[in-house]
Design an enzyme around this catalytic site. Structure first.
Site, short mmCIF file in Angstrom:
data_model
loop_
_atom_site.label_atom_id
_atom_site.label_comp_id
_atom_site.label_asym_id
_atom_site.label_seq_id
_atom_site.Cartn_x
_atom_site.Cartn_y
_atom_site.Cartn_z
CG ASP A 29 -37.12 -25.40 -24.23
OD1 ASP A 29 -36.77 -24.37 -24.82
OD2 ASP A 29 -36.34 -26.34 -23.98
CG HIS A 98 -37.13 -20.96 -36.87
ND1 HIS A 98 -37.64 -21.53 -38.03
CD2 HIS A 98 -38.15 -20.25 -36.33
CE1 HIS A 98 -38.91 -21.16 -38.18
NE2 HIS A 98 -39.24 -20.38 -37.16
CG HIS A 100 -36.36 -19.66 -30.34
ND1 HIS A 100 -35.34 -19.78 -31.24
CD2 HIS A 100 -35.79 -19.80 -29.11
CE1 HIS A 100 -34.20 -19.99 -30.60
NE2 HIS A 100 -34.44 -20.00 -29.31
P1 AMP Z 1 -31.89 -20.77 -27.66
O1 AMP Z 1 -30.70 -21.16 -26.86
O2 AMP Z 1 -32.49 -19.46 -27.26
O3 AMP Z 1 -31.61 -20.84 -29.15
O4 AMP Z 1 -33.01 -21.82 -27.31
C1 AMP Z 1 -33.25 -23.00 -28.02
C2 AMP Z 1 -34.23 -23.79 -27.19
O5 AMP Z 1 -34.81 -24.78 -28.02
C3 AMP Z 1 -33.60 -24.51 -26.00
O6 AMP Z 1 -34.24 -24.09 -24.81
C4 AMP Z 1 -33.85 -25.99 -26.31
O7 AMP Z 1 -34.13 -26.73 -25.15
C5 AMP Z 1 -35.05 -25.92 -27.23
N1 AMP Z 1 -35.21 -27.02 -28.17
C6 AMP Z 1 -34.29 -27.51 -29.02
N2 AMP Z 1 -34.82 -28.50 -29.77
C7 AMP Z 1 -36.12 -28.62 -29.38
C8 AMP Z 1 -37.21 -29.45 -29.77
N3 AMP Z 1 -37.08 -30.37 -30.73
N4 AMP Z 1 -38.40 -29.29 -29.15
C9 AMP Z 1 -38.55 -28.37 -28.17
N5 AMP Z 1 -37.57 -27.54 -27.76
C10 AMP Z 1 -36.37 -27.67 -28.35
ZN ZN Z 2 -36.56 -22.37 -39.56
#
Ligand code: AMP
Ligand code: ZN
Length: 114
Positions: A29, A98, A100
């Site tokens: 992350d 997306h 995760h």
């Molecule tokens: P959520 O709030 O559960 O949708 O989590 C999204 C997560 O994606 C957050 O912890 C962000 O820090 C992480 N994130 C967003 N863009 C990226 C990226 N390009 N590479 C790695 N982590 C990312």
């Molecule tokens: Zn996607």
């Protein structure tokens, strides 16, 4: 599709990869909330956990992803345990649309979450 995690899965946006196979990707992350904070995604786009169907394909894919959590935790040396989190939708505070799973570890977690 304009989806940042689809672009990461396709290698179009760089990420710090921990584990990858044909169906899933695990990467660090960007804004870690614990000493270890990685994201595990299916390469196939689902908007959220609520978009996963009961089809055999979706069941196989999500089962595969879950079967790799312990493998990834071992790669990251989380032998004392970890937390697996899915934020779903507005009330779940999902910000990237997306599917995760956050895998967090390296410190003692607290409960309840915020
Ligand atoms: P959520 O709030 O559960 O949708 O989590 C999204 C997560 O994606 C957050 O912890 C962000 O820090 C992480 N994130 C967003 N863009 C990226 C990226 N390009 N590479 C790695 N982590 C990312
Ligand atoms: Zn996607």
């Amino acid at each position: 599709m304009d989806c940042i995690f689809c672009k990461i899965a396709a290698g179009e946006i760089p990420s710090n990869v921990v584990y990858e196979d044909e169906e899933i990707l695990c990467f660090h992350d960007l804004e870690p909330q614990a000493p270890v904070h990685v994201l595990i995604i299916p390469k196939k786009h689902f908007e959220s956990l609520s978009s996963v169907s009961e089809s055999p394909e979706d069941k196989e894919l999500l089962g595969h992803l879950m079967s790799k959590v312990g493998v990834i935790a071992e790669l990251l040396e989380l032998e004392n345990g970890y937390r697996l989190v899915n934020n779903c939708g507005v009330d779940g505070y999902q910000t990237v649309m997306h599917l995760h799973f956050h895998l967090l570890g390296g410190r003692r977690m607290t409960w309840p979450p915020g």
